[in-house]
Design a protein around this motif. Structure first.
Motif: not given
Length: 333
Positions: A186-190
């Protein structure tokens, strides 16, 4: 494993490799402390190496957004690896583990109290870094940390009366391992300003991959060659941890369908867990069909992770994610 993942990502290989090199530099800087004796302890496990799977996943999913592999992605990837490292310090205290990543564990080096505090320092450093990323990232970090702790508590306290041991075990795997892998994705997309739909999809993917990874580890704990892996076969058994092979045998026993070797394993593990007992149990498990059942479960979870990737467009990122899921279980082929 990282090389295989980068290769599967095709044209993203060079950018992903560069990002991971930058993350490694940030990580090694983040674990440093100003006082030499504390510095030796806080950088101990980072210096020992590791797969860096979570930073790699964070970097890969950043390519789903319009601003891929940027400074925020690097910070996010550093945060998840710092958090992972901190949990290893604490896990090794709880398990009284003598070794980690081919080196003496932190509590063997400096004692339980110092190892716990060193892990706390790394958690604090991760929190300080994530504060640079804004409220949404901070909340994700806090929720993930809470889940990590709840998972460890549930493993320690055992299954509630209304939950089966198998379901409880899967829940613990999702909390202790899946939650941080989900956060990494999720952090990558955010970090790259990707869509909420993509963030939700890769987070669910990461959680399921985490369960698959740990089920594969249950197989490796029994089947591995200690001379090759550096890990003594049956480590979990020696620590009294009931992993999936044992839980499945207990289910068979409760249903009255367990075979002679399976019952012998359970009888052995119900007694003194000395070296001879564990060695015989490992030998019997290696030849028992229950190990095939655990392999099948690991593959089911890996396949289910791939199934939730429908919202992700076909291309290099999706190819890399599929490869990531497959790599988790290819280790037990």
């Amino acid at each position: 494993m990282i090389t295989e993942l980068a290769s599967a990502a095709g044209g993203l290989n060079d950018r992903l490799t560069e990002l991971l090199e930058n993350v490694e530099a940030r990580l090694q800087a983040a674990v440093r402390s100003p006082e030499p004796d504390i510095d030796e302890l806080t950088r101990h496990l980072a210096a020992a190496g590791g797969k860096r799977l979570r930073p790699a996943l964070c970097g890969l999913t950043s390519f789903l957004g319009p601003d891929a592999a940027n400074a925020e992605t690097e910070i996010s990837a550093t945060v998840v690896e710092l958090t992972h490292l901190a949990t290893l310090y604490h896990d090794d205290v709880m398990d009284d583990a003598p070794m980690r990543r081919g080196v003496v564990s932190a509590q063997q080096l400096a004692g339980n109290s110092a190892a716990i505090l060193a892990g706390d320092v790394l958690f604090a450093k991760a929190s300080s870094l994530v504060a640079q990323l804004g409220p949404e990232a901070v909340k994700l970090h806090a929720v993930t940390f809470e889940r990590l702790c709840f998972g460890q508590l549930r493993e320690t306290l055992g299954a509630p009366d209304d939950v089966s041991p198998r379901d409880n075990y899967i829940h613990v795997l999702a909390e202790k391992t899946g939650s941080l892998i989900a956060a990494s994705a999720r952090y990558g997309v955010l970090s790259s300003n990707g869509s909420p739909e993509h963030a939700d999809a890769v987070a669910e993917f990461g959680e399921r991959v985490g369960v698959a990874f740990q089920l594969a580890d249950d197989v490796i704990d029994i089947m591995s060659d200690g001379d090759v892996t550096g890990k003594t076969p049956g480590t979990d058994l020696r620590e009294g941890v009931e992993t999936m092979p044992i839980l499945l045998l207990k289910e068979r026993a409760a249903a009255g369908v367990i075979d002679e070797d399976g019952q012998r394993i359970l009888d052995l593990l119900a007694g003194d867990l000395g070296d001879d007992t564990v060695d015989e149990s490992v030998a019997l498990l290696r030849g028992h069909e229950v190990m095939d059942d655990v392999r099948a479960l690991a593959r089911e979870w890996s396949d289910s992770a791939i199934d939730v990737l429908d919202p992700i467009p076909d291309g290099e990122v999706k190819d890399g994610l599929v490869a990531f899921a497959r790599l988790m279980v290819d280790r037990i082929s």
